[in-house]
Scaffold this motif. Structure first.
Motif, mmCIF file in Angstrom:
data_model
loop_
_atom_site.group_PDB
_atom_site.id
_atom_site.type_symbol
_atom_site.label_atom_id
_atom_site.label_comp_id
_atom_site.label_asym_id
_atom_site.label_seq_id
_atom_site.Cartn_x
_atom_site.Cartn_y
_atom_site.Cartn_z
ATOM 1 N N UNK A 1 0.834 -1.203 0.000
ATOM 2 C CA UNK A 1 0.000 0.000 0.000
ATOM 3 C C UNK A 1 0.865 1.249 0.000
ATOM 4 N N UNK A 2 1.959 1.231 0.728
ATOM 5 C CA UNK A 2 2.866 2.395 0.773
ATOM 6 C C UNK A 2 3.421 2.701 -0.607
ATOM 7 N N UNK A 3 3.795 1.660 -1.349
ATOM 8 C CA UNK A 3 4.296 1.849 -2.712
ATOM 9 C C UNK A 3 3.223 2.507 -3.588
ATOM 10 N N UNK A 4 2.021 1.934 -3.579
ATOM 11 C CA UNK A 4 0.938 2.461 -4.409
ATOM 12 C C UNK A 4 0.536 3.878 -3.991
ATOM 13 N N UNK A 5 0.484 4.113 -2.699
ATOM 14 C CA UNK A 5 0.108 5.449 -2.240
ATOM 15 C C UNK A 5 1.117 6.503 -2.673
ATOM 16 N N UNK A 6 2.395 6.185 -2.616
ATOM 17 C CA UNK A 6 3.429 7.138 -3.008
ATOM 18 C C UNK A 6 3.546 7.245 -4.520
ATOM 19 N N UNK A 7 3.602 6.108 -5.189
ATOM 20 C CA UNK A 7 3.879 6.094 -6.624
ATOM 21 C C UNK A 7 2.665 6.467 -7.485
ATOM 22 N N UNK A 8 1.488 6.129 -7.037
ATOM 23 C CA UNK A 8 0.307 6.341 -7.875
ATOM 24 C C UNK A 8 -0.610 7.414 -7.291
ATOM 25 N N UNK A 9 -1.155 7.152 -6.103
ATOM 26 C CA UNK A 9 -2.129 8.091 -5.543
ATOM 27 C C UNK A 9 -1.568 9.500 -5.392
ATOM 28 N N UNK A 10 -0.421 9.647 -4.728
ATOM 29 C CA UNK A 10 0.133 10.977 -4.474
ATOM 30 C C UNK A 10 0.473 11.706 -5.768
#
Length: 167
Positions: free
Chosen positions: A17-26
């Motif tokens: 989730x940390x990867x997706x939140x940083x790389x995609x969502x943010x």
């Protein structure tokens, strides 16, 4: 949040989730203003002693993405300016550029009485703070209104667009 340079996922790696939140969502949140509705504004246009010259704003809008402001406008004059004086325009949304020594756009001034189109570049005004002005390559960097010596009159049209960085 700020833009994060996208990382590379490797085969077999567990995407957290940390990867997706940083790389995609943010990063999508950072880019969202590019896809949002533009904000309208009513430019103030002054020339010499004539302030806020009468006009019909056909359109004037901008979008701010991070420190980048992208803008465009088209105005038809209904009032008169003061010939021989610098013609200056307010920045969109009061968002002043970071640098006062750079081009921030380009535009066209149509003089209805002579049917001449003047084309030029837009830059921060050295005459009036919090304003931009236009110059043409024929004018030795003199501001429109001075060279060429013109004053807005009923039916004249200005169309401008540009982008610049804010602080």
């Amino acid at each position: 949040m700020a833009w994060t340079t996208p990382g590379t996922a490797n085969a077999g790696e567990v995407l957290t989730a940390a990867f997706w939140n940083t790389q995609v969502r943010d990063n999508l949140v950072e880019l969202a203003p590019l896809f949002a509705a533009w904000t309208s504004w009513t430019p103030t246009i002054d020339q010499g002693a004539t302030t806020n010259i009468g006009k019909t704003v056909n359109f004037a809008s901008y979008v701010k993405v991070g420190k980048l402001v992208i803008w465009h406008m088209r105005v038809t004059f209904t009032g008169n300016g003061t010939a021989g004086s610098s013609l200056v325009f307010s920045y969109p949304g009061g968002l002043d550029p970071r640098s006062t020594s750079t081009q921030v756009g380009s535009g066209t001034y149509y003089d209805v009485s002579t049917t001449i189109n003047y084309h030029g570049s837009c830059q921060p005004s050295s005459v009036a703070g919090n304003r931009f002005a236009f110059v043409g390559d024929w004018s030795s960097n003199s501001v429109w209104g001075v060279v060429p010596n013109l004053a807005p009159a009923n039916g004249d049209v200005v169309t401008f667009s540009g982008m610049y960085e804010i602080s």
